[in-house]
Write a protein that holds these residues in place. Sequence first.
Motif, mmCIF file in Angstrom:
data_model
loop_
_atom_site.group_PDB
_atom_site.id
_atom_site.type_symbol
_atom_site.label_atom_id
_atom_site.label_comp_id
_atom_site.label_asym_id
_atom_site.label_seq_id
_atom_site.Cartn_x
_atom_site.Cartn_y
_atom_site.Cartn_z
ATOM 1 N N SER A 124 10.889 -3.208 10.488
ATOM 2 C CA SER A 124 10.979 -1.833 11.101
ATOM 3 C C SER A 124 10.945 -0.884 9.966
ATOM 4 C CB SER A 124 12.173 -1.677 12.039
ATOM 5 O OG SER A 124 13.176 -1.972 11.607
ATOM 6 N N SER A 125 11.842 -1.113 8.902
ATOM 7 C CA SER A 125 11.915 -0.113 7.611
ATOM 8 C C SER A 125 10.574 -0.104 6.995
ATOM 9 C CB SER A 125 13.140 -0.579 6.726
ATOM 10 O OG SER A 125 14.093 -0.484 7.505
ATOM 11 N N ILE A 126 9.695 -1.093 6.982
ATOM 12 C CA ILE A 126 8.351 -1.026 6.243
ATOM 13 C C ILE A 126 7.581 -0.142 7.054
ATOM 14 C CG2 ILE A 126 6.359 -2.303 5.737
ATOM 15 C CD1 ILE A 126 8.188 -4.758 5.122
ATOM 16 N N ILE A 127 7.354 -0.350 8.402
ATOM 17 C CA ILE A 127 6.423 0.428 9.387
ATOM 18 C C ILE A 127 7.267 1.974 9.134
ATOM 19 C CG2 ILE A 127 6.142 0.798 11.747
ATOM 20 C CD1 ILE A 127 6.519 -2.328 12.178
ATOM 21 N N LEU A 128 8.435 2.361 9.428
ATOM 22 C CA LEU A 128 8.978 3.497 9.242
ATOM 23 C C LEU A 128 8.346 4.127 7.777
ATOM 24 C CD1 LEU A 128 10.486 5.722 10.400
ATOM 25 C CD2 LEU A 128 12.659 4.910 9.275
ATOM 26 N N ASP A 129 8.435 3.294 6.642
ATOM 27 C CA ASP A 129 8.060 4.086 5.372
ATOM 28 C C ASP A 129 6.707 4.270 5.415
ATOM 29 O OD1 ASP A 129 10.751 3.691 4.478
ATOM 30 O OD2 ASP A 129 10.257 1.867 3.458
ATOM 31 N N ALA A 130 5.813 3.441 6.170
ATOM 32 C CA ALA A 130 4.396 3.613 6.231
ATOM 33 C C ALA A 130 4.012 4.706 6.984
ATOM 34 C CB ALA A 130 3.729 2.313 6.738
ATOM 35 N N SER A 131 4.694 5.140 8.332
ATOM 36 C CA SER A 131 4.588 6.263 8.814
ATOM 37 C C SER A 131 4.743 7.571 7.974
ATOM 38 C CB SER A 131 5.729 6.129 10.006
ATOM 39 O OG SER A 131 5.515 7.510 10.886
ATOM 40 N N ASN A 132 5.928 7.473 7.159
ATOM 41 C CA ASN A 132 6.411 8.554 6.597
ATOM 42 C C ASN A 132 5.422 8.725 5.231
ATOM 43 O OD1 ASN A 132 8.714 9.148 7.980
ATOM 44 N ND2 ASN A 132 10.220 7.887 6.768
ATOM 45 N N VAL A 141 0.856 -1.081 0.085
ATOM 46 C CA VAL A 141 0.071 0.028 0.158
ATOM 47 C C VAL A 141 0.919 1.276 0.116
ATOM 48 C CG1 VAL A 141 -1.573 1.254 1.312
ATOM 49 C CG2 VAL A 141 -1.997 -0.976 1.195
ATOM 50 N N THR A 142 2.051 1.240 0.847
ATOM 51 C CA THR A 142 2.765 2.398 0.891
ATOM 52 C C THR A 142 4.028 2.589 -0.192
ATOM 53 O OG1 THR A 142 4.380 1.317 2.656
ATOM 54 C CG2 THR A 142 2.461 2.488 3.351
ATOM 55 N N HIS A 143 3.961 1.370 -1.208
ATOM 56 C CA HIS A 143 5.090 1.478 -2.113
ATOM 57 C C HIS A 143 6.340 1.660 -1.580
ATOM 58 C CE1 HIS A 143 1.744 2.251 -4.770
ATOM 59 N NE2 HIS A 143 1.466 3.161 -4.139
#
Length: 159
Positions: free
Chosen positions: A27-35, A18-20
């Motif tokens: 943890s990087s996926i979650i950080l990317d999603a937050s951004n 979803v966040t591409h």
Amino acid sequence: MVSREQSLHDKLQILRSVTHSRSMNDSSIILDASNYIKELKHKVERLNQEISSSSTPLDASIHHHRPSPPRDVTVETLEKGFLVNVHSGKSCPGLLVSILATFEDLGLHVLEARVSCADTFHLQAIGGQQNEEDEENIDAQMVKRAISNTIKNWRGSNE
């Protein structure tokens, strides 16, 4: 039976999609999603500012035609979250930001959404819970009530 680890992995892959995100690390996926969410909020805020700055000055005729709040709010329970539909025959500047804040307050994250804010307001969003432990703590009625209260407060701030 799907293990808790597999379920978490599946959710992270959906979030990654979803966040591409190109990250492979959880943890990087979650950080990317937050951004990604922060970027979306900023885009919505900029669009709302553009809409408000391009509006004509208030005159007597506009005071009689204030935006009406959405009348149609539905929330359906899905296997892993909720399908939320909000529809109004008129534009509702600023309402999307308020609804997204309500999602955040409820501990829901937006998995998928379609929004139209131009001439009419229509939001169709799939929201999933951030923590599996919260699954039994929130139901469709609670989500609908929270969104309805948000709309009522939005309406009050526009009068």
